[in-house]
Structures are given as structure tokens and as C-alpha cells.
Design a protein around this motif. Sequence first.
Motif, short mmCIF file in Angstrom:
data_model
loop_
_atom_site.label_atom_id
_atom_site.label_comp_id
_atom_site.label_asym_id
_atom_site.label_seq_id
_atom_site.Cartn_x
_atom_site.Cartn_y
_atom_site.Cartn_z
N SER A 88 4.84 -58.94 86.07
CA SER A 88 5.61 -58.67 87.26
C SER A 88 4.86 -59.21 88.47
CB SER A 88 5.89 -57.17 87.38
OG SER A 88 6.82 -56.91 88.39
N PHE A 89 5.14 -58.66 89.65
CA PHE A 89 4.51 -59.15 90.88
C PHE A 89 3.06 -58.71 90.96
CE2 PHE A 89 6.46 -55.04 91.77
CZ PHE A 89 5.47 -54.37 92.48
N ASN A 90 2.34 -59.30 91.90
CA ASN A 90 0.92 -59.04 92.10
C ASN A 90 0.69 -58.20 93.35
OD1 ASN A 90 -1.81 -59.18 91.60
ND2 ASN A 90 -2.06 -61.28 92.32
N SER A 91 -0.40 -57.50 93.40
CA SER A 91 -0.82 -56.76 94.58
C SER A 91 -2.32 -56.54 94.46
CB SER A 91 -0.08 -55.42 94.71
OG SER A 91 -0.35 -54.60 93.58
N CYS A 92 -2.93 -56.05 95.54
CA CYS A 92 -4.40 -55.95 95.52
C CYS A 92 -4.90 -54.78 94.69
CB CYS A 92 -4.94 -55.86 96.95
SG CYS A 92 -4.69 -54.26 97.77
N GLY A 93 -4.08 -53.72 94.58
CA GLY A 93 -4.47 -52.56 93.80
C GLY A 93 -5.42 -51.61 94.48
N SER A 94 -5.84 -51.92 95.71
CA SER A 94 -6.85 -51.08 96.35
C SER A 94 -6.49 -50.62 97.76
CB SER A 94 -8.19 -51.83 96.41
OG SER A 94 -8.06 -53.04 97.13
N CYS A 95 -5.50 -51.24 98.42
CA CYS A 95 -5.14 -50.79 99.77
C CYS A 95 -4.42 -49.45 99.69
CB CYS A 95 -4.28 -51.83 100.47
SG CYS A 95 -2.60 -52.01 99.80
N THR A 104 4.71 -52.88 96.50
CA THR A 104 5.51 -53.93 97.13
C THR A 104 5.22 -54.00 98.63
OG1 THR A 104 7.41 -52.46 97.52
CG2 THR A 104 7.36 -53.70 95.44
N ARG A 105 4.54 -53.01 99.17
CA ARG A 105 4.17 -53.01 100.58
C ARG A 105 2.68 -53.29 100.75
NH1 ARG A 105 6.13 -47.64 103.25
NH2 ARG A 105 5.68 -48.85 105.14
N PHE A 137 0.93 -67.83 90.60
CA PHE A 137 2.15 -67.59 91.36
C PHE A 137 2.68 -66.23 90.92
CE2 PHE A 137 6.86 -68.19 91.67
CZ PHE A 137 6.95 -68.39 93.04
N PHE A 138 2.87 -65.32 91.88
CA PHE A 138 3.18 -63.92 91.57
C PHE A 138 2.16 -63.34 90.59
CE2 PHE A 138 6.93 -64.75 93.87
CZ PHE A 138 7.57 -63.56 94.12
N GLY A 139 0.93 -63.83 90.70
CA GLY A 139 -0.13 -63.34 89.83
C GLY A 139 -0.05 -63.83 88.41
N THR A 315 11.75 -55.99 98.74
CA THR A 315 10.89 -56.80 97.88
C THR A 315 10.75 -56.10 96.54
OG1 THR A 315 9.61 -57.59 99.78
CG2 THR A 315 8.60 -57.82 97.61
N GLU A 316 11.14 -56.80 95.46
CA GLU A 316 10.97 -56.28 94.10
C GLU A 316 11.52 -54.87 93.92
OE1 GLU A 316 10.07 -57.94 91.55
OE2 GLU A 316 9.15 -59.75 92.38
N GLY A 317 12.57 -54.56 94.66
CA GLY A 317 13.23 -53.27 94.49
C GLY A 317 12.41 -52.07 94.94
N GLY A 318 11.37 -52.32 95.77
CA GLY A 318 10.54 -51.20 96.22
C GLY A 318 9.88 -50.46 95.06
N SER A 319 9.53 -51.18 94.00
CA SER A 319 9.11 -50.54 92.76
C SER A 319 7.61 -50.32 92.66
CB SER A 319 9.55 -51.40 91.56
OG SER A 319 10.94 -51.62 91.58
N ASP A 320 7.25 -49.26 91.99
CA ASP A 320 5.91 -49.11 91.43
C ASP A 320 6.05 -49.61 90.00
OD1 ASP A 320 3.53 -48.45 90.28
OD2 ASP A 320 3.54 -46.35 90.89
N ARG A 321 5.68 -50.88 89.77
CA ARG A 321 5.99 -51.53 88.50
C ARG A 321 5.41 -50.79 87.30
NH1 ARG A 321 2.33 -53.72 91.47
NH2 ARG A 321 0.31 -54.41 90.69
N ILE A 322 4.28 -50.10 87.49
CA ILE A 322 3.62 -49.43 86.36
C ILE A 322 4.49 -48.30 85.80
CG2 ILE A 322 1.59 -48.12 85.64
CD1 ILE A 322 1.12 -51.10 86.20
#
Length: 379
Positions: A88-95, A104-105, A137-139, A315-322
Amino acid sequence: MPTSTTAAVARAGADDFTWEPLVLDDPGPGEALIRLIATGLCHTDLSVLAGNLPTPLPAVLGHEGAGIVEAVGPGTTGVRAGDRVVMSFNSCGSCTRCRTGQPTRCSTFFPRNFGAARPDGSTPVHTADGEPVGGLFFGQSSLARHAVVSVHSLVPVEVADDRELALLAPIGCGVQTGAGTVLNLLKPGPGDTLAVFGAGAVGLSAVMAAQLSGVSEVVVADRVASRLTTASELGATHTINTAIDDLGESLAYLTGGHGVTYIVETTGVPALLELAVTAISTAGTVAVIGAPAAGSRASFDINALIDGRTIRGVTEGGSDRITFIPALIDLFRQGRLPYDQFVEFYPADQLTQAVQDARSGRTIKPLIVFDDHDSEAGR
């Protein structure tokens, strides 16, 4: 040791992807090497290929991958070799937002997903001659037989076989985005009405999610008659063929002039966003998903917002992909989210045909498969 593979490369000025031999570096910290089973083809990939979104090219695109972990980088946790994963999409995981279930934010969402590079600007992908090619691209950069992927883009799954794993790939973006927009953000209820502009994978996923939410009416608008037929099969109560009928007049007629409670705008056409603002009810909401060319503008009467109307970017349905991706998989397996009705398989050597079919509207969700035994095209 570096991995030799084949990937679909997007190059500036080209009208199509080209399969090229490439070399992948070993996965670094927080990364994994994935052997792809399948990858969904998304209109975002085609928009980047067309130069409408600011991803640097050349790059390997693809952001709806499903595959098998072959190796993990130093210190990487959460997955291990042999795991089956949906990407799925990527994020930093720490903010703060990532740590509170709002990835997604993420404060670095855009560069991590559209930059086709690591945060330090490096890429794990290059030609045999050493030319850098955009990756992650998208991680993930999953339009390839192998990819080095950010662990934050991976969701481990349990599947019966590779074909089931392949079918889960579209959940990573298109299905998640459409369903999440309705279930996570708009949250309509009984008595509400919802309209969807564009009967692609995202729009049809919103239709299926609306059926789960109990809305009274679901209206779908599109220019392709076959897509409207699919929308009706998936639960739309009304359809509007915009190649024949005026969209604004049709919505006014269907709602008795009161407007639609919610509109999900997936097309990225600025004129349709402008129309949507006039077509929602007092205190209604327009969810903006479709991404037009960078720099596109839309205009509307500001006073139309004073009574509570809302324009909301998604963005990405406002999801917590996990948590959300496993929930969507459960709904799919229960037959309550039957997105497989609009998926069509294409072997990797038919990628050009898949691109043409996606552009023409013939195929709603092309799924590129990399294993020979899954290469028969068909719904």
C-alpha cells in the motif's frame, strides 16, 4: 548481492511503459525485497506516465502490489522471508500522525509516495550501466518482477494460494481509497444520499461501501455504459450516462432539488468538481479524490460554503492501512465487497494492452500477473 530483475519503466515523453532489465540494490534498513505475484494498474500510474504529476522520470511505477518477501534489510521488523504481503502507500511511521493511526496525514506523505526515491534522495533501482531509475514509488514501485519496498508499505496476509494473493492487490490503493472515503471519512447513514462521479475502481469501491453503510440512494455518473451496468450490479440505485444526459439536471431531478448529501468525485475533472459543489445539499460534503494535472484550478461561489457545505480532500481513503486492509479482505472473502467483478487479469507481456484498455474504459481494474500459471486473461 544485488538482484537482477525486469521492470516496467516510465520514461519522460513516452506514451507507454517499457519492460527493461534492471538491477536492485540489497534492501536497506526498513526495507524488504519482494517477488511480485501481481500488481494493479491504477490511473495514478498513467497520470505520472503522461507527465501530469510531478514524479521524476525515469521511474518504475506501480503501487498496488502483492507478493512474497524474499529478504529483509538490516534491522527491518514486521515482516520476514516467506511472508505473503499486500503493498500500500508509504509513510514515515514515526511522526505524530503516523503514531496515532493517521498515516495518510503523514508530514512527509507526498515525497515518500510521489518522489520515487528514499528520503535521502537515493534509489535502490538502476540499469546495468548504473543509470539511476526512480524506485520506491508509493514505497514499492511494484510494476516489476522484484521490488525493494519500504516496510511501512507492507501488510502481511494469510492466503490459500498465489491466485488469491494476486486478487488482493487492488485493495492496496483503489479499493481502499474508494471504500475508505465512505466508511472512514464520510460515514453516511440511513436517509443519506450519495453520488459517485466516475465508475472506475475507486468509484465502484465507494458504491460497494455505501451499500454497507445503509444509505438510501446511490447515484453513479459516468460516460461509459458498461461501467454504469457494473455500478448497478454492485448496488447503485440510479445511474447517469453523462455522454447523453446533463449531470446537474439529472441530480436535481433525482433529489427533488434538495441536493445530494455526499458526492465522491473521482474523475479529476475540474468542471465536475465545480458542479459537485452546487449539487450537494446544505451541510453536504464533496470528497475530492480524482487528481488532475498539477496546477489545475477549480472555482466556486464561496457563499455556497457558508451554510455548512464542505469540500474535503481525500488520500487513500483516510485509512490506517494496517487495520483497514485486513478488514477489507475480510469483507471481500465474505462476498460483501465483490470488487473481483471488475478485475481483469493480464500477463506481464500484455501490459501495453492493459494500458490501452484502462485508458479507453474497457477494463476497470487491469491486474498484471507475473506467474505463468496465472497468465490467462479473464474476469
